[in-house]
Motif scaffolding. Structure first.
Motif, short mmCIF file in Angstrom:
data_model
loop_
_atom_site.label_atom_id
_atom_site.label_comp_id
_atom_site.label_asym_id
_atom_site.label_seq_id
_atom_site.Cartn_x
_atom_site.Cartn_y
_atom_site.Cartn_z
N LEU A 171 -36.47 -8.34 -30.80
CA LEU A 171 -35.23 -7.99 -29.94
C LEU A 171 -34.92 -6.57 -29.68
CD1 LEU A 171 -32.85 -10.49 -30.89
CD2 LEU A 171 -34.42 -10.88 -29.08
N ALA A 172 -35.96 -5.45 -30.03
CA ALA A 172 -35.77 -4.32 -30.00
C ALA A 172 -35.45 -3.72 -28.64
CB ALA A 172 -37.15 -3.43 -30.42
N TYR A 173 -35.80 -4.34 -27.46
CA TYR A 173 -35.54 -4.24 -26.02
C TYR A 173 -34.23 -4.81 -25.73
CZ TYR A 173 -40.34 -2.30 -26.26
OH TYR A 173 -41.26 -1.36 -26.51
N ALA A 174 -33.86 -5.68 -26.47
CA ALA A 174 -32.70 -6.65 -25.93
C ALA A 174 -31.91 -6.81 -27.20
CB ALA A 174 -33.03 -7.93 -25.21
N PRO A 175 -31.19 -5.86 -27.95
CA PRO A 175 -30.39 -6.00 -29.17
C PRO A 175 -29.40 -6.76 -28.88
CG PRO A 175 -30.46 -3.68 -28.48
CD PRO A 175 -31.24 -4.56 -27.65
N GLU A 176 -28.74 -7.00 -27.78
CA GLU A 176 -27.48 -7.68 -27.70
C GLU A 176 -27.70 -9.12 -27.58
OE1 GLU A 176 -29.38 -7.40 -23.72
OE2 GLU A 176 -29.37 -5.95 -25.33
N VAL A 177 -28.84 -9.40 -27.63
CA VAL A 177 -28.98 -11.03 -27.64
C VAL A 177 -28.67 -11.63 -28.81
CG1 VAL A 177 -31.03 -12.78 -27.42
CG2 VAL A 177 -31.21 -10.90 -26.11
N GLU A 178 -27.69 -12.98 -28.50
CA GLU A 178 -27.22 -13.96 -29.25
C GLU A 178 -27.68 -15.23 -29.35
OE1 GLU A 178 -23.18 -13.83 -28.70
OE2 GLU A 178 -23.03 -11.43 -29.45
N ALA A 179 -27.81 -15.93 -30.22
CA ALA A 179 -28.22 -17.63 -30.33
C ALA A 179 -27.79 -18.21 -29.15
CB ALA A 179 -27.86 -18.16 -31.54
N GLY A 180 -28.26 -18.92 -28.35
CA GLY A 180 -27.73 -19.55 -27.48
C GLY A 180 -28.15 -19.11 -25.98
N VAL A 224 -32.76 -18.73 -27.16
CA VAL A 224 -32.88 -18.16 -28.76
C VAL A 224 -32.00 -19.16 -29.45
CG1 VAL A 224 -31.78 -16.19 -30.10
CG2 VAL A 224 -32.89 -15.65 -27.61
N ILE A 225 -32.59 -19.47 -30.81
CA ILE A 225 -32.12 -20.40 -31.39
C ILE A 225 -31.47 -19.73 -32.53
CG2 ILE A 225 -32.79 -22.11 -33.36
CD1 ILE A 225 -33.34 -23.08 -30.41
N GLU A 226 -31.92 -18.76 -32.96
CA GLU A 226 -31.37 -17.67 -34.08
C GLU A 226 -31.85 -16.51 -34.18
OE1 GLU A 226 -32.46 -18.67 -38.13
OE2 GLU A 226 -34.43 -18.80 -37.83
N THR A 227 -30.95 -15.56 -34.43
CA THR A 227 -31.32 -14.08 -34.53
C THR A 227 -31.49 -13.63 -36.10
OG1 THR A 227 -28.94 -13.14 -34.37
CG2 THR A 227 -30.47 -13.41 -32.29
N PHE A 228 -32.16 -12.83 -36.25
CA PHE A 228 -32.07 -12.23 -37.86
C PHE A 228 -32.67 -10.83 -37.82
CE2 PHE A 228 -36.00 -14.55 -36.74
CZ PHE A 228 -36.93 -13.79 -37.24
N GLU A 229 -32.80 -10.17 -38.91
CA GLU A 229 -33.43 -8.83 -39.08
C GLU A 229 -34.50 -8.72 -39.87
OE1 GLU A 229 -31.52 -4.73 -40.49
OE2 GLU A 229 -30.45 -5.74 -38.77
N ARG A 230 -35.64 -8.09 -39.59
CA ARG A 230 -36.77 -8.03 -40.46
C ARG A 230 -37.19 -6.50 -40.51
NH1 ARG A 230 -41.16 -11.25 -38.38
NH2 ARG A 230 -40.21 -13.00 -39.61
N ASP A 231 -37.18 -6.09 -41.58
CA ASP A 231 -37.58 -4.54 -41.96
C ASP A 231 -36.55 -3.68 -41.14
OD1 ASP A 231 -39.14 -5.29 -43.95
OD2 ASP A 231 -40.86 -5.63 -42.66
N GLY A 232 -35.39 -4.03 -40.64
CA GLY A 232 -34.52 -3.28 -39.85
C GLY A 232 -34.75 -3.17 -38.39
N VAL A 233 -35.52 -4.52 -37.98
CA VAL A 233 -35.82 -4.72 -36.62
C VAL A 233 -35.10 -5.90 -36.05
CG1 VAL A 233 -37.61 -5.16 -34.78
CG2 VAL A 233 -37.99 -3.38 -36.75
N PRO A 234 -34.39 -6.06 -34.99
CA PRO A 234 -33.71 -7.16 -34.67
C PRO A 234 -34.92 -8.30 -34.05
CG PRO A 234 -33.21 -5.58 -33.08
CD PRO A 234 -33.99 -4.95 -34.17
N MET A 235 -34.73 -9.54 -34.70
CA MET A 235 -35.80 -10.51 -34.25
C MET A 235 -34.94 -11.74 -33.75
SD MET A 235 -38.77 -9.09 -34.87
CE MET A 235 -39.85 -10.55 -35.05
N ALA A 236 -35.84 -12.67 -33.36
CA ALA A 236 -35.22 -13.94 -33.08
C ALA A 236 -36.32 -15.12 -32.95
CB ALA A 236 -34.56 -13.92 -31.55
N THR A 237 -35.76 -16.22 -33.23
CA THR A 237 -36.60 -17.34 -32.95
C THR A 237 -36.23 -18.10 -31.61
OG1 THR A 237 -36.45 -17.96 -35.46
CG2 THR A 237 -37.27 -19.56 -33.85
N VAL A 238 -37.37 -18.17 -30.86
CA VAL A 238 -37.04 -18.67 -29.61
C VAL A 238 -37.69 -19.99 -29.22
CG1 VAL A 238 -37.27 -17.86 -27.03
CG2 VAL A 238 -37.30 -16.31 -28.85
N ASP A 239 -37.14 -20.81 -28.66
CA ASP A 239 -37.69 -21.97 -28.09
C ASP A 239 -38.14 -21.98 -26.73
OD1 ASP A 239 -38.16 -24.84 -27.86
OD2 ASP A 239 -36.21 -25.42 -28.10
#
Length: 75
Positions: A33-42, A8-23
């Motif tokens: 990230l709806a099924y894994a909202p605890e995820v953080e960058a790194g 995970v490079i970064e996390t963000f929210e789109r329309d109230g849904v947790p999202m991430a950019t993944v490398d």
């Protein structure tokens, strides 16, 4: 069906849904990230159909990535 590990490079929210950019090594994609909202960058996650379905440690991600490379699924 195939779940691919990525970092995970970064996390963000789109329309109230947790999202991430993944490398994934040679490409980056967005994942929900709806099924894994605890995820953080790194952190490393397994992504299936655009959803992060689980968290894995760096060693497990590396082993999975190597095996997928051996069978030609990823580079």
């Amino acid at each position: 069906c195939l779940g691919v590990p990525g970092r995970v490079i970064e996390t963000f929210e789109r329309d109230g849904v947790p999202m991430a950019t993944v490398d994934f090594g040679d490409i980056r994609r967005e994942a929900c990230l709806a099924y894994a909202p605890e995820v953080e960058a790194g952190m490393h996650v397994v992504v299936h159909l655009g959803f992060a379905i689980g968290v894995v440690d760096v060693d497990e991600a590396a082993r999975s990535h190597a095996l997928l490379g051996e069978i030609g699924v990823i580079r």
